[in-house]
Design an enzyme around this catalytic site. Structure first.
Site, PDB file in Angstrom:
ATOM      1  N   SER A 182       0.824  -1.218   0.000  1.00 47.70           N
ATOM      2  CA  SER A 182       0.000   0.000   0.000  1.00 47.70           C
ATOM      3  C   SER A 182       0.846   1.250   0.000  1.00 47.70           C
ATOM      4  O   SER A 182       0.349   2.321  -0.323  1.00 47.70           O
ATOM      5  CB  SER A 182      -0.885   0.114   1.235  1.00 47.70           C
ATOM      6  OG  SER A 182      -1.098  -1.083   1.848  1.00 47.70           O
ATOM      7  N   HIS A 186      -2.435  -2.830  -6.285  1.00 50.49           N
ATOM      8  CA  HIS A 186      -2.935  -2.483  -4.955  1.00 50.49           C
ATOM      9  C   HIS A 186      -4.425  -2.736  -4.833  1.00 50.49           C
ATOM     10  O   HIS A 186      -5.246  -1.945  -5.304  1.00 50.49           O
ATOM     11  CB  HIS A 186      -2.592  -1.007  -4.660  1.00 50.49           C
ATOM     12  CG  HIS A 186      -2.960  -0.569  -3.284  1.00 50.49           C
ATOM     13  ND1 HIS A 186      -3.372   0.712  -2.999  1.00 50.49           N
ATOM     14  CD2 HIS A 186      -2.990  -1.232  -2.108  1.00 50.49           C
ATOM     15  CE1 HIS A 186      -3.635   0.804  -1.706  1.00 50.49           C
ATOM     16  NE2 HIS A 186      -3.411  -0.355  -1.151  1.00 50.49           N
ATOM     17  N   GLU A 205      -5.467  -0.495  -7.905  1.00 50.53           N
ATOM     18  CA  GLU A 205      -4.518   0.439  -8.523  1.00 50.53           C
ATOM     19  C   GLU A 205      -3.406  -0.382  -9.184  1.00 50.53           C
ATOM     20  O   GLU A 205      -2.842  -1.281  -8.554  1.00 50.53           O
ATOM     21  CB  GLU A 205      -3.915   1.373  -7.468  1.00 50.53           C
ATOM     22  CG  GLU A 205      -4.918   2.368  -6.907  1.00 50.53           C
ATOM     23  CD  GLU A 205      -4.307   3.289  -5.844  1.00 50.53           C
ATOM     24  OE1 GLU A 205      -4.386   4.515  -6.024  1.00 50.53           O
ATOM     25  OE2 GLU A 205      -3.767   2.790  -4.846  1.00 50.53           O
ATOM     26  N   ASN A 210      -4.535   6.947  -1.692  1.00 52.89           N
ATOM     27  CA  ASN A 210      -4.066   7.427  -0.389  1.00 52.89           C
ATOM     28  C   ASN A 210      -3.490   8.835  -0.464  1.00 52.89           C
ATOM     29  O   ASN A 210      -3.537   9.575   0.518  1.00 52.89           O
ATOM     30  CB  ASN A 210      -3.084   6.437   0.236  1.00 52.89           C
ATOM     31  CG  ASN A 210      -3.828   5.205   0.762  1.00 52.89           C
ATOM     32  OD1 ASN A 210      -4.994   5.307   1.162  1.00 52.89           O
ATOM     33  ND2 ASN A 210      -3.192   4.053   0.719  1.00 52.89           N
TER      34      ASN A 210
HETATM   35  P1  NAD Z   1      -1.248  -9.756   7.111  1.00 55.63           P
HETATM   36  O1  NAD Z   1      -0.263  -9.584   8.201  1.00 55.63           O
HETATM   37  O2  NAD Z   1      -2.669 -10.038   7.425  1.00 55.63           O
HETATM   38  O3  NAD Z   1      -0.749 -10.919   6.139  1.00 55.63           O
HETATM   39  C1  NAD Z   1       0.574 -11.053   5.704  1.00 55.63           C
HETATM   40  C2  NAD Z   1       0.877 -12.541   5.600  1.00 55.63           C
HETATM   41  O4  NAD Z   1       2.115 -12.712   4.919  1.00 55.63           O
HETATM   42  C3  NAD Z   1       1.014 -13.202   6.964  1.00 55.63           C
HETATM   43  O5  NAD Z   1       0.124 -14.288   7.020  1.00 55.63           O
HETATM   44  C4  NAD Z   1       2.448 -13.671   6.984  1.00 55.63           C
HETATM   45  O6  NAD Z   1       2.615 -14.898   7.664  1.00 55.63           O
HETATM   46  C5  NAD Z   1       2.727 -13.833   5.523  1.00 55.63           C
HETATM   47  N1  NAD Z   1       4.142 -13.858   5.153  1.00 55.63           N
HETATM   48  C6  NAD Z   1       5.227 -13.398   5.808  1.00 55.63           C
HETATM   49  N2  NAD Z   1       6.330 -13.650   5.104  1.00 55.63           N
HETATM   50  C7  NAD Z   1       5.961 -14.291   3.975  1.00 55.63           C
HETATM   51  C8  NAD Z   1       6.648 -14.815   2.863  1.00 55.63           C
HETATM   52  N3  NAD Z   1       7.968 -14.747   2.781  1.00 55.63           N
HETATM   53  N4  NAD Z   1       5.941 -15.411   1.878  1.00 55.63           N
HETATM   54  C9  NAD Z   1       4.598 -15.499   1.967  1.00 55.63           C
HETATM   55  N5  NAD Z   1       3.891 -15.002   3.000  1.00 55.63           N
HETATM   56  C10 NAD Z   1       4.569 -14.406   3.997  1.00 55.63           C
HETATM   57  O7  NAD Z   1      -1.124  -8.437   6.226  1.00 55.63           O
HETATM   58  P2  NAD Z   1      -2.146  -7.890   5.137  1.00 55.63           P
HETATM   59  O8  NAD Z   1      -3.051  -6.923   5.764  1.00 55.63           O
HETATM   60  O9  NAD Z   1      -2.716  -9.039   4.370  1.00 55.63           O
HETATM   61  O10 NAD Z   1      -1.169  -7.062   4.190  1.00 55.63           O
HETATM   62  C11 NAD Z   1      -0.371  -7.680   3.208  1.00 55.63           C
HETATM   63  C12 NAD Z   1       0.089  -6.634   2.210  1.00 55.63           C
HETATM   64  O11 NAD Z   1      -1.049  -6.013   1.632  1.00 55.63           O
HETATM   65  C13 NAD Z   1       0.914  -5.510   2.816  1.00 55.63           C
HETATM   66  O12 NAD Z   1       1.887  -5.127   1.892  1.00 55.63           O
HETATM   67  C14 NAD Z   1      -0.105  -4.413   3.043  1.00 55.63           C
HETATM   68  O13 NAD Z   1       0.477  -3.143   3.036  1.00 55.63           O
HETATM   69  C15 NAD Z   1      -0.984  -4.603   1.818  1.00 55.63           C
HETATM   70  N6  NAD Z   1      -2.341  -4.073   1.930  1.00 55.63           N
HETATM   71  C16 NAD Z   1      -3.050  -4.206   3.087  1.00 55.63           C
HETATM   72  C17 NAD Z   1      -4.342  -3.700   3.159  1.00 55.63           C
HETATM   73  C18 NAD Z   1      -5.148  -3.823   4.416  1.00 55.63           C
HETATM   74  O14 NAD Z   1      -6.111  -3.064   4.586  1.00 55.63           O
HETATM   75  N7  NAD Z   1      -4.861  -4.771   5.273  1.00 55.63           N
HETATM   76  C19 NAD Z   1      -4.918  -3.068   2.038  1.00 55.63           C
HETATM   77  C20 NAD Z   1      -4.184  -2.990   0.852  1.00 55.63           C
HETATM   78  C21 NAD Z   1      -2.886  -3.500   0.824  1.00 55.63           C
END
Ligand code: NAD
Length: 650
Positions: free
Chosen positions: A122, A143, A155, A194
């Protein structure tokens, strides 16, 4: 390579976003491998997908069974197994640059040479993530918004080295997955959504910090006067104050004192029970509409417009992309570019200059693009051009509807699926403009339909009316009359909700066709209102007093079968017969005699309100008028010669 070459997808991460993205990809028909680092996490992610698919099936929102979709999902903890035969890899691991760079470096080794790699980050730089690979041209940002299954926007972000082919494939993949992509053509911090959302939360925080406003005043004004789905402080409490705090710190921006105080006190919003509001002992966001008086909403909106102008001026995004992004990504009632064109770009610019002068703060420094537009006289809708061009006297491009004229059929699609095609003042204005300027000689039939698969139109956009005064509603909304009086037959093609103003639009049409699952109603009474747009009067004439009063007084919805029984719609048919039924109606009208159809429509519309004598007089006049047309000669000749007539409309 093209999007059709993508056959196998891998998603890295089974967390919040990873499992949602996996679900979206599988629903789009792709085999997908979901990978996380531990079995338990992968299993939790898979179970969340199962739960979500079951919910969607209960609501009849799936085209196939949950089992079929789940059958395309495999899980693993082994990176090589996940990506070694993938054509496309989407990474959704935690938001840490070092971690993402390690993952991409490893991916580069293990994924096939031609595979595309995308990150769901993000806020991190796509360029820096891509630099960890030897194929930065094949890496893009993708995104999704949370939750991916529900949120329509994605995005598609260019890193410094991303090539056009890669970005185009990602864009087309998003479309194939049934989502709406927007291009972010440069790797700017915050991308589009954002970046523009920043000031929505930031500026009120400065105003409260400087004792120029209160929390409740800001939230009430933005929601009740400007139609935003949530107030800025309400939103900050929901996302977590620490999240916004770190994003600002990372971007090197000053922190409003009120935010610093809250973060220092570990009052981080809903998740800690206290933020700008109190959630544990109190009712939380307890602001009332009248609290919003006196708040300077233009100050906040001017800063959002300024961010939008920077993105447009720097060729990061088009005004359409910015507006689509804000509508779909944040649920804003309108995009900032369109709204600024209504407000007047000169008004926005003056506001920024005034605030810059008063406060000396750089954040009000007007964007070059905004200054250039105003200096060129492009101050918005009233001048004919602003962020958008407005074609004032011809049929042109519209923002909230799509239209197509093909062989006499004018199809008008209400295009606000994210708001169930709610009728805003702007959308009504566009329908009016289109029909007023369409050349009736080229049109033989008009078909209205709603974009998306959920609604014809679920009502009026109440948010859009928030700032209107009672006298604004005194005149009859002309659009419904324009539709009702249009010289050609009009048909409402209804698949889904047809409520409130949406029903009024359908009632203004001559014919109404619906799928079995559609629902009809006039819920206005529940708001302390009555149906407008001719709703009370047309319902009375179409349904008769007994049924019309039931709909209006009770405010309940009725299903399509009852609507057919009551004569509210001409046909109610199963989903799989709908297109064919609509085509049959349309074909009959397209092949019919245009002048006779016009006369029939006029005589029946006018006659419905006249005495029988007056109606009969109108009918005989119309009859006489038609006797001298070529179409009557053609119609009678064809009848004699036992062939199909070819009416020319003369
Ligand atoms: P999250 O913590 O819920 O999930 C991340 C997952 O990745 C975890 O389960 C973790 O165990 C796993 N992980 C760690 N290392 C890894 C690897 N080497 N290979 C595969 N998986 C691995 O986080 P999230 O909210 O799902 O966010 C993930 C990404 O999406 C981030 O970059 C975040 O910025 C982006 N994002 C989040 C949101 C939101 O609202 N949560 C919205 C848009 C984008």
């Amino acid at each position: 390579m093209g999007v059709t070459d993508i056959e196998r997808v891998a998603v890295l991460g089974a967390g919040n976003m990873g499992h949602g993205i996996t679900e979206v990809v599988a629903m789009a028909g792709y085999p997908v491998m979901m990978r996380d680092i531990e079995n338990d996490i992968v299993e939790d992610g898979y179970e969340s997908i199962e739960w979500s698919l079951r919910k969607l099936a209960e609501k009849d929102r799936l085209d196939e069974s949950p089992e079929d979709i789940l059958g395309r999902i495999e899980t693993t903890v082994d990176l090589e197994a996940a990506v070694s035969d993938a054509d496309f890899v989407i990474e959704a691991a935690p938001e840490r640059l070092d971690l993402k760079r390690d993952i991409f470096a490893e991916l580069d080794e293990l994924a096939p040479d031609g595979a595309l790699l995308a990150s769901n980050t993000s806020s991190l730089s796509i360029t820096k993530i891509a630099e960890a690979t030897d194929r930065p041209d094949r890496v893009a940002g993708m995104h999704f918004f949370n939750p991916p299954v529900k949120m329509d926007l994605v995005e598609v972000i260019y890193g410094a080295e991303t090539d056009d082919e890669t970005a185009e494939i990602v864009y087309e993949f998003v479309e194939a997955a049934g989502k709406t992509p927007i291009y972010v053509r440069k790797d700017v911090n915050g991308f589009v959504v954002n970046s523009v959302l920043g000031p929505f939360v930031d500026e009120p925080a400065w105003m409260v910090s400087n004792d120029e406003a209160t929390v409740r005043q800001a939230d009430a004004a933005m929601v009740h006067r400007r139609g935003y789905p949530m107030g800025p402080f309400e939103l900050a409490d929901l996302t977590g104050l620490d999240v916004g705090y770190h994003v600002r710190k990372e971007a090197g921006r000053d922190i409003p004192p009120i935010l610093q105080e809250k973060v220092d006190a570990e009052e981080l919003g809903r998740k800690t029970g206290t933020g700008y509001y109190e959630y544990e002992d109190d009712d939380g966001t307890d602001y009332a509409p009248e609290d919003g008086e006196g708040f300077d909403t233009l100050r906040v909106e001017a800063r959002m417009v300024n961010e939008a102008a920077k993105l447009v001026g720097d060729d990061v995004a088009t005004p359409e992309a910015v507006d689509t992004g804000m509508r779909l990504g944040t649920g804003f009632p309108e995009g900032p570019c369109g709204r600024a064109d209504e407000t007047g770009l000169d008004v926005v610019l003056s506001k920024l200059e005034e605030l810059r002068e008063e406060t000396g703060e750089d954040r009000f420094e007007p964007a070059d693009h905004l200054v250039e537009l105003v200096e060129a006289g492009k101050t918005g809708r009233d001048s004919g051009e602003g962020f958008y061009e407005y074609l004032t006297d011809s049929v042109g491009d519209y923002r909230f509807l799509n239209y197509d004229l093909d062989d006499g059929l004018l199809t008008v699609e209400l295009d606000r699926p994210e708001r169930l095609n709610a009728l805003s003042g702007d959308l009504l204005g566009e329908i009016d403009h289109l029909l007023t300027n369409a050349d009736a000689d080229d049109v033989r039939c008009v078909l209205f339909e709603g974009a998306g698969d959920r609604a014809f139109s679920a009502g009026a956009d109440i948010g859009g009316f928030a700032d209107a005064t009672p006298t604004d509603f005194m005149d009859v909304t002309p659009t419904f009359e324009t539709v009702n009086e249009f010289d050609r037959p009009t048909i409402a093609k209804i698949d889904g909700f047809c409520l409130g103003a949406g029903l009024e639009l359908a009632l203004a049409c001559d014919l109404r066709l619906a799928t079995e699952g559609s629902e009809f109603g006039s819920p206005e009474i529940g708001l302390g209102l009555i149906p407008g747009g001719g709703g009370t009067q047309r319902l009375l004439r179409i349904l008769g007093e007994t049924r019309a009063k039931e709909l209006v007084f009770r405010g309940n919805r009725i299903g399509a079968e009852r609507a057919e029984e009551w004569g509210l719609v001409n046909r109610c048919v199963p989903e799989d017969e709908f297109e064919e039924t609509v085509a049959e109606f349309v074909d009959d009208i397209l092949e019919g005699p245009p002048i006779a159809l016009k006369v029939a429509k006029t005589v029946m519309n006018e006659g419905g309100d006249a005495s029988l004598d007056a109606g009969l007089a109108m009918e005989s006049q119309g009859f006489g008028l038609l006797m001298s047309t070529d179409d009557v000669r053609e119609g009678t000749a064809a009848f004699r010669e036992k062939r199909d007539p070819e009416f020319e409309g003369r």
